[in-house]
Design a protein around this motif. Structure first.
Motif, PDB file in Angstrom:
ATOM      1  N   HIS A 151       0.843  -1.194   0.000  1.00  0.00           N
ATOM      2  CA  HIS A 151       0.000   0.000   0.000  1.00  0.00           C
ATOM      3  C   HIS A 151       0.879   1.245   0.000  1.00  0.00           C
ATOM      4  O   HIS A 151       1.837   1.338   0.771  1.00  0.00           O
ATOM      5  N   ARG A 152       0.557   2.182  -0.837  1.00  0.00           N
ATOM      6  CA  ARG A 152       1.300   3.429  -0.920  1.00  0.00           C
ATOM      7  C   ARG A 152       0.373   4.585  -0.575  1.00  0.00           C
ATOM      8  O   ARG A 152      -0.781   4.621  -0.995  1.00  0.00           O
ATOM      9  N   GLY A 153       0.898   5.522   0.208  1.00  0.00           N
ATOM     10  CA  GLY A 153       0.086   6.675   0.570  1.00  0.00           C
ATOM     11  C   GLY A 153      -0.984   6.301   1.579  1.00  0.00           C
ATOM     12  O   GLY A 153      -0.765   5.490   2.479  1.00  0.00           O
ATOM     13  N   GLU A 154      -2.175   6.860   1.405  1.00  0.00           N
ATOM     14  CA  GLU A 154      -3.247   6.642   2.352  1.00  0.00           C
ATOM     15  C   GLU A 154      -3.926   5.300   2.133  1.00  0.00           C
ATOM     16  O   GLU A 154      -4.016   4.805   1.015  1.00  0.00           O
ATOM     17  N   THR A 169      -3.391   4.226  12.229  1.00  0.00           N
ATOM     18  CA  THR A 169      -2.472   5.212  11.667  1.00  0.00           C
ATOM     19  C   THR A 169      -1.247   5.347  12.573  1.00  0.00           C
ATOM     20  O   THR A 169      -1.363   5.410  13.797  1.00  0.00           O
ATOM     21  N   SER A 177      -1.130   5.616   6.941  1.00  0.00           N
ATOM     22  CA  SER A 177      -2.155   6.633   7.182  1.00  0.00           C
ATOM     23  C   SER A 177      -3.504   6.071   6.768  1.00  0.00           C
ATOM     24  O   SER A 177      -3.702   5.710   5.604  1.00  0.00           O
ATOM     25  N   THR A 212      -7.512   6.625   6.338  1.00  0.00           N
ATOM     26  CA  THR A 212      -8.574   7.624   6.233  1.00  0.00           C
ATOM     27  C   THR A 212      -9.910   6.953   6.500  1.00  0.00           C
ATOM     28  O   THR A 212     -10.028   5.733   6.553  1.00  0.00           O
TER      29      THR A 212
END
Length: 287
Positions: free
Chosen positions: A133-136, A192, A218, A220
């Motif tokens: 997983h990359r980013g959020e 997170t 992270s 969301t």
């Protein structure tokens, strides 16, 4: 430093024979503060305790044992609790610790506590930590973190997943091969944070690697359609509901503060409940 001997013990040896353990005594507990995975030159407190309501704690003496061999004893522990302080930790302090206690009048010896493993990081090269997983990451997704030893390390190891700000490892797996996967199912915003991992030898001398570089996850929240939101709110306790929904009424425009919206429309919104808690909805979902 290596544990100092506060007293040389031959635990339970009385008149040439060993005092048998009394299974009627409550089993003590042992914990490491602030954690059982720590860097070299740091400090740790090993705390042994027993339920004071179940025994007369005025004459308790605790004994801390490392690797079923070296022992140290505490002063009398009138509160049913003893703390053993280890400072300037070295790799030689790593090991399996247990504690027990003895009472006088009559003289009795408790069962051993569960085993506490103490690890001191830094003896082995650091591993790497990766995720697909990359980013959020969206709440509800499954996240896999892979911890991998350096290429030249081929011996099976035990792995531990660490999270910054959490006193104990999130997960421990092994002994396995040269890598392992840690699964975080159905993540929430509480997941997170910054993660790292270590690997260690599952037996003496319990050498442990440096922690990997930190990996940021992270999470969301979710975006629901208006119709999904209305159905979802039906399951919340009344104390969590916004004032506009009390009594079974749901007004999307007023509740979400979005102006004019249509049923089935995808929205992004921040909802503040009556008790001050907040839910952030940010993921788009198809109907």
């Amino acid at each position: 430093m290596t544990l100092p001997f506060l007293a040389l013990l031959c635990v339970g040896l009385c008149a040439g024979h060993e005092l048998r353990r009394d299974e009627s005594l409550p089993r003590p507990s042992i914990q490491a503060l602030p954690s059982w995975v720590l860097p070299a030159n740091s400090h740790v407190t090993l705390r042994c305790s027993t339920p004071t309501r179940e025994i007369n704690s005025r004459d308790i003496k605790f004994i801390l044992t490392k690797n079923n061999a070296s022992k140290i004893s505490s002063p009398d522990s009138p509160e049913g609790l003893a703390e053993f302080h280890l400072t300037n930790l070295k790799s030689s302090d790593a090991g399996e610790y247990t504690c027990e206690y003895r009472t006088e009048s009559p003289t009795r010896r408790s069962l051993l506590s569960d085993v506490l493993l103490l690890l001191v990081t830094g003896e082995l090269l650091k591993p790497s930590l990766h995720t697909h997983h990359r980013g959020e990451v969206t709440a509800g997704e499954n996240v896999t973190l892979q911890c991998q030893q350096p290429r030249h390390v081929i011996d099976p190891s035990t792995f531990a997943l660490l999270k910054k700000g959490t006193s104990t490892p999130i997960m421990v797996q092994g002994p396995v091969g040269v890598e392992t996967d840690f699964s975080l199912p159905s993540v929430t915003r509480r997941d997170t944070g910054n993660y790292s991992c270590v690997y260690f030898q599952p037996r003496t001398p319990f050498w442990t690697s440096q922690p990997s570089d930190e990996l940021r996850i992270s999470v969301t929240g979710k975006v629901l359609t208006i119709s999904e939101m209305a159905g979802w709110l039906c399951y919340l306790p009344v104390d969590f509901l916004p004032p506009e929904y009390i009594g079974g009424r749901f007004h999307p425009s007023r509740t979400l503060g979005l102006g004019k919206v249509m049923w089935g429309e995808e929205v992004r919104a921040r909802i503040s409940w009556r008790n001050g808690q907040e839910l952030l909805l940010t993921e788009r979902e198809s109907e």
